[in-house]
Design a protein around this motif. Structure first.
Motif, PDB file in Angstrom:
ATOM      1  N   VAL A  56     -13.645 -19.867 -64.607  1.00 59.12           N
ATOM      2  CA  VAL A  56     -12.225 -20.053 -64.326  1.00 59.12           C
ATOM      3  C   VAL A  56     -11.611 -18.815 -63.662  1.00 59.12           C
ATOM      4  O   VAL A  56     -10.789 -18.943 -62.763  1.00 59.12           O
ATOM      5  CB  VAL A  56     -11.459 -20.402 -65.619  1.00 59.12           C
ATOM      6  CG1 VAL A  56      -9.976 -20.517 -65.373  1.00 59.12           C
ATOM      7  CG2 VAL A  56     -11.990 -21.703 -66.207  1.00 59.12           C
ATOM      8  N   PHE A  57     -12.015 -17.632 -64.104  1.00 61.68           N
ATOM      9  CA  PHE A  57     -11.496 -16.393 -63.522  1.00 61.68           C
ATOM     10  C   PHE A  57     -12.653 -15.502 -63.106  1.00 61.68           C
ATOM     11  O   PHE A  57     -13.575 -15.279 -63.889  1.00 61.68           O
ATOM     12  CB  PHE A  57     -10.633 -15.620 -64.530  1.00 61.68           C
ATOM     13  CG  PHE A  57      -9.364 -16.308 -64.926  1.00 61.68           C
ATOM     14  CD1 PHE A  57      -8.262 -16.297 -64.092  1.00 61.68           C
ATOM     15  CD2 PHE A  57      -9.258 -16.950 -66.149  1.00 61.68           C
ATOM     16  CE1 PHE A  57      -7.082 -16.925 -64.457  1.00 61.68           C
ATOM     17  CE2 PHE A  57      -8.091 -17.572 -66.530  1.00 61.68           C
ATOM     18  CZ  PHE A  57      -6.991 -17.561 -65.679  1.00 61.68           C
ATOM     19  N   ARG A  58     -12.584 -14.973 -61.889  1.00 63.25           N
ATOM     20  CA  ARG A  58     -13.566 -14.008 -61.397  1.00 63.25           C
ATOM     21  C   ARG A  58     -12.941 -12.621 -61.330  1.00 63.25           C
ATOM     22  O   ARG A  58     -13.348 -11.784 -60.529  1.00 63.25           O
ATOM     23  CB  ARG A  58     -14.062 -14.391 -60.009  1.00 63.25           C
ATOM     24  CG  ARG A  58     -14.947 -15.604 -59.987  1.00 63.25           C
ATOM     25  CD  ARG A  58     -15.455 -15.828 -58.562  1.00 63.25           C
ATOM     26  NE  ARG A  58     -16.347 -16.950 -58.498  1.00 63.25           N
ATOM     27  CZ  ARG A  58     -17.672 -16.858 -58.545  1.00 63.25           C
ATOM     28  NH1 ARG A  58     -18.244 -15.681 -58.656  1.00 63.25           N
ATOM     29  NH2 ARG A  58     -18.422 -17.933 -58.482  1.00 63.25           N
ATOM     30  N   HIS A  59     -11.964 -12.391 -62.137  1.00 62.03           N
ATOM     31  CA  HIS A  59     -11.259 -11.111 -62.177  1.00 62.03           C
ATOM     32  C   HIS A  59     -10.616 -10.969 -63.553  1.00 62.03           C
ATOM     33  O   HIS A  59     -10.661 -11.893 -64.354  1.00 62.03           O
ATOM     34  CB  HIS A  59     -10.194 -11.056 -61.087  1.00 62.03           C
ATOM     35  CG  HIS A  59      -9.105 -12.074 -61.277  1.00 62.03           C
ATOM     36  ND1 HIS A  59      -9.262 -13.415 -60.958  1.00 62.03           N
ATOM     37  CD2 HIS A  59      -7.856 -11.968 -61.787  1.00 62.03           C
ATOM     38  CE1 HIS A  59      -8.148 -14.063 -61.235  1.00 62.03           C
ATOM     39  NE2 HIS A  59      -7.275 -13.211 -61.755  1.00 62.03           N
ATOM     40  N   GLN A  60     -10.010  -9.826 -63.779  1.00 59.49           N
ATOM     41  CA  GLN A  60      -9.291  -9.638 -65.035  1.00 59.49           C
ATOM     42  C   GLN A  60      -7.911 -10.267 -64.881  1.00 59.49           C
ATOM     43  O   GLN A  60      -7.075  -9.756 -64.158  1.00 59.49           O
ATOM     44  CB  GLN A  60      -9.150  -8.164 -65.384  1.00 59.49           C
ATOM     45  CG  GLN A  60      -8.412  -7.968 -66.685  1.00 59.49           C
ATOM     46  CD  GLN A  60      -8.303  -6.503 -67.070  1.00 59.49           C
ATOM     47  OE1 GLN A  60      -8.921  -5.645 -66.471  1.00 59.49           O
ATOM     48  NE2 GLN A  60      -7.510  -6.235 -68.076  1.00 59.49           N
ATOM     49  N   PRO A  61      -7.669 -11.383 -65.551  1.00 55.04           N
ATOM     50  CA  PRO A  61      -6.360 -12.020 -65.436  1.00 55.04           C
ATOM     51  C   PRO A  61      -5.300 -11.230 -66.191  1.00 55.04           C
ATOM     52  O   PRO A  61      -5.593 -10.534 -67.160  1.00 55.04           O
ATOM     53  CB  PRO A  61      -6.573 -13.393 -66.069  1.00 55.04           C
ATOM     54  CG  PRO A  61      -7.702 -13.189 -67.012  1.00 55.04           C
ATOM     55  CD  PRO A  61      -8.564 -12.125 -66.420  1.00 55.04           C
ATOM     56  N   THR A  62      -4.085 -11.368 -65.742  1.00 52.24           N
ATOM     57  CA  THR A  62      -2.973 -10.761 -66.462  1.00 52.24           C
ATOM     58  C   THR A  62      -2.631 -11.632 -67.660  1.00 52.24           C
ATOM     59  O   THR A  62      -3.056 -12.795 -67.746  1.00 52.24           O
ATOM     60  CB  THR A  62      -1.737 -10.650 -65.560  1.00 52.24           C
ATOM     61  OG1 THR A  62      -1.311 -11.977 -65.211  1.00 52.24           O
ATOM     62  CG2 THR A  62      -2.035  -9.843 -64.292  1.00 52.24           C
ATOM     63  N   THR A  63      -1.854 -11.087 -68.554  1.00 53.26           N
ATOM     64  CA  THR A  63      -1.394 -11.876 -69.699  1.00 53.26           C
ATOM     65  C   THR A  63      -0.639 -13.104 -69.210  1.00 53.26           C
ATOM     66  O   THR A  63      -0.792 -14.197 -69.753  1.00 53.26           O
ATOM     67  CB  THR A  63      -0.513 -11.024 -70.626  1.00 53.26           C
ATOM     68  OG1 THR A  63      -1.269  -9.884 -71.049  1.00 53.26           O
ATOM     69  CG2 THR A  63      -0.067 -11.795 -71.846  1.00 53.26           C
ATOM     70  N   SER A  64       0.157 -12.946 -68.151  1.00 59.15           N
ATOM     71  CA  SER A  64       0.911 -14.078 -67.587  1.00 59.15           C
ATOM     72  C   SER A  64      -0.019 -15.165 -67.060  1.00 59.15           C
ATOM     73  O   SER A  64       0.244 -16.357 -67.248  1.00 59.15           O
ATOM     74  CB  SER A  64       1.837 -13.605 -66.463  1.00 59.15           C
ATOM     75  OG  SER A  64       2.786 -12.705 -66.956  1.00 59.15           O
ATOM     76  N   LEU A  84      -3.057 -15.776 -68.107  1.00 59.38           N
ATOM     77  CA  LEU A  84      -3.670 -16.417 -69.267  1.00 59.38           C
ATOM     78  C   LEU A  84      -2.692 -17.387 -69.926  1.00 59.38           C
ATOM     79  O   LEU A  84      -3.057 -18.499 -70.287  1.00 59.38           O
ATOM     80  CB  LEU A  84      -4.130 -15.373 -70.280  1.00 59.38           C
ATOM     81  CG  LEU A  84      -5.307 -14.504 -69.852  1.00 59.38           C
ATOM     82  CD1 LEU A  84      -5.573 -13.415 -70.889  1.00 59.38           C
ATOM     83  CD2 LEU A  84      -6.549 -15.344 -69.624  1.00 59.38           C
ATOM     84  N   GLN A  85      -1.443 -16.977 -70.073  1.00 59.36           N
ATOM     85  CA  GLN A  85      -0.442 -17.855 -70.671  1.00 59.36           C
ATOM     86  C   GLN A  85      -0.233 -19.094 -69.819  1.00 59.36           C
ATOM     87  O   GLN A  85      -0.137 -20.199 -70.347  1.00 59.36           O
ATOM     88  CB  GLN A  85       0.882 -17.105 -70.858  1.00 59.36           C
ATOM     89  CG  GLN A  85       0.822 -16.092 -71.951  1.00 59.36           C
ATOM     90  CD  GLN A  85       2.052 -15.206 -72.030  1.00 59.36           C
ATOM     91  OE1 GLN A  85       2.713 -14.941 -71.018  1.00 59.36           O
ATOM     92  NE2 GLN A  85       2.358 -14.737 -73.215  1.00 59.36           N
ATOM     93  N   ALA A  86      -0.196 -18.927 -68.501  1.00 60.06           N
ATOM     94  CA  ALA A  86      -0.029 -20.079 -67.607  1.00 60.06           C
ATOM     95  C   ALA A  86      -1.203 -21.028 -67.728  1.00 60.06           C
ATOM     96  O   ALA A  86      -1.027 -22.251 -67.728  1.00 60.06           O
ATOM     97  CB  ALA A  86       0.132 -19.596 -66.160  1.00 60.06           C
ATOM     98  N   VAL A 118      -2.261 -13.527 -76.355  1.00 58.27           N
ATOM     99  CA  VAL A 118      -2.043 -14.950 -76.070  1.00 58.27           C
ATOM    100  C   VAL A 118      -2.498 -15.817 -77.243  1.00 58.27           C
ATOM    101  O   VAL A 118      -2.103 -16.966 -77.366  1.00 58.27           O
ATOM    102  CB  VAL A 118      -2.756 -15.343 -74.756  1.00 58.27           C
ATOM    103  CG1 VAL A 118      -2.608 -16.817 -74.447  1.00 58.27           C
ATOM    104  CG2 VAL A 118      -2.215 -14.519 -73.593  1.00 58.27           C
ATOM    105  N   GLY A 119      -3.314 -15.260 -78.134  1.00 64.82           N
ATOM    106  CA  GLY A 119      -3.773 -16.003 -79.299  1.00 64.82           C
ATOM    107  C   GLY A 119      -4.959 -16.904 -79.021  1.00 64.82           C
ATOM    108  O   GLY A 119      -5.109 -17.958 -79.644  1.00 64.82           O
TER     109      GLY A 119
END
Length: 74
Positions: A58-66, A68-70, A24-25
């Motif tokens: 912001v996240f309490r789990h491993q987010p997907t690339t999608s 993160l992009q969102a 995601v950069g």
């Protein structure tokens, strides 16, 4: 923007997380739950991974690339 990955030292998803953030950069830094008891207590953290952005959980789990992009690209 400060992105903090808060993980356990034995968390097997660290490499995957790093790959997703690089895809995601987004720059980030890793901190360990074991070294941050106050942060763990204040945020009622019970597992790993956790992702903070500018000090906010912001996240309490491993987010997907999608996910993160969102979050970062919207």
């Amino acid at each position: 923007m400060i992105v903090q990955l808060l993980v356990t030292q034995t968390d097997f998803c660290i490499l995957n997380l790093e790959c997703e953030f690089q895809t995601v950069g987004i720059d980030y830094h890793i901190d360990y739950i074991e070294d941050n008891p106050k942060l763990v207590s204040e945020n009622n953290i019970r597992h790993s991974p956790n992702i903070f952005i500018d000090g906010e959980l912001v996240f309490r789990h491993q987010p997907t690339t999608s996910e993160l992009q969102a979050y970062f690209c919207s």
